[in-house]
Motif scaffolding. Structure first.
Motif, PDB file in Angstrom:
ATOM      1  N   UNK A   1       0.808  -1.214   0.000  1.00 29.46           N
ATOM      2  CA  UNK A   1       0.000   0.000   0.000  1.00 29.46           C
ATOM      3  C   UNK A   1       0.843   1.265   0.000  1.00 29.46           C
ATOM      4  N   UNK A   2       2.036   1.186   0.598  1.00 25.56           N
ATOM      5  CA  UNK A   2       2.899   2.362   0.644  1.00 25.56           C
ATOM      6  C   UNK A   2       4.293   1.988   0.182  1.00 25.56           C
ATOM      7  N   UNK A   3       5.082   2.985  -0.092  1.00 26.33           N
ATOM      8  CA  UNK A   3       6.445   2.770  -0.563  1.00 26.33           C
ATOM      9  C   UNK A   3       7.360   2.467   0.614  1.00 26.33           C
ATOM     10  N   UNK A   4       8.000   1.306   0.580  1.00 31.54           N
ATOM     11  CA  UNK A   4       8.993   0.943   1.585  1.00 31.54           C
ATOM     12  C   UNK A   4      10.144   0.233   0.895  1.00 31.54           C
ATOM     13  N   UNK A   5      11.356   0.590   1.325  1.00 26.66           N
ATOM     14  CA  UNK A   5      12.558   0.053   0.703  1.00 26.66           C
ATOM     15  C   UNK A   5      13.439  -0.564   1.762  1.00 26.66           C
ATOM     16  N   UNK A   6      13.943  -1.767   1.484  1.00 28.12           N
ATOM     17  CA  UNK A   6      14.885  -2.426   2.380  1.00 28.12           C
ATOM     18  C   UNK A   6      16.143  -2.794   1.624  1.00 28.12           C
ATOM     19  N   UNK A   7      17.247  -2.854   2.334  1.00 30.88           N
ATOM     20  CA  UNK A   7      18.527  -3.179   1.728  1.00 30.88           C
ATOM     21  C   UNK A   7      19.106  -4.386   2.443  1.00 30.88           C
TER      22      UNK A   7
END
Length: 114
Positions: A36-42
Motif C-alpha cells: 500500500x505504501x512505498x517501503x525500501x529495504x537493503x
C-alpha cells in the motif's frame, strides 16, 4: 532517505522474498512486491565484506534510491547487494539502480528520466 520509507521487519523482508518479482544486474538484485505504501529495504550479506564495507554499501544504495522516491510506484522494494557491489563505484550503483527500476516498470506514469 527518510526512515518512514525503510523496510525494517524480518517478516516484511520474508514477504518480499516469497511474493516478490526479481530482476538482477551485475552488482544488485531488486525484488518488488505489492504494497500500500512505498517501503525500501537493503540486504547486504557478510559475503560482501566486513561491517564497515557492508554499511558503506548500504549508505551508497540509500543515496542511489533517494532521488527516485517521488517517482516510484508504491510497493515493497528490497535491494540485495552482490559481493561485487563492494568494489563498484557510486556512479555504477546509481546506473544499476535506475536500470533495475526501469526493468521492473516501477516508475509512475509521466516519469521522465533526468
Amino acid at each position: 532517505m527518510e526512515k518512514r520509507y525503510r523496510l525494517k521487519k524480518n517478516r516484511a523482508f520474508q514477504y518480499v522474498y516469497r511474493k516478490g518479482h526479481s530482476v538482477a544486474c551485475r552488482d544488485l538484485v531488486m525484488l518488488v512486491a505489492k504494497g500500500r505504501e512505498l517501503q525500501i529495504g537493503f540486504s547486504v550479506s557478510k559475503k560482501v565484506g566486513n561491517a564497515v564495507t557492508r554499511n558503506k554499501v548500504k549508505r551508497r544504495l540509500r543515496e542511489c534510491f533517494r532521488p527516485y522516491i517521488g517517482d516510484v510506484k508504491t510497493g515493497l522494494y528490497v535491494i540485495v547487494a552482490r559481493p561485487s557491489a563492494a568494489k563498484a563505484t557510486f556512479q555504477s550503483l546509481q546506473r544499476d539502480t535506475a536500470y533495475l527500476l526501469k526493468k521492473q516498470d516501477a516508475f509512475r506514469e509521466g516519469y521522465r528520466a533526468r
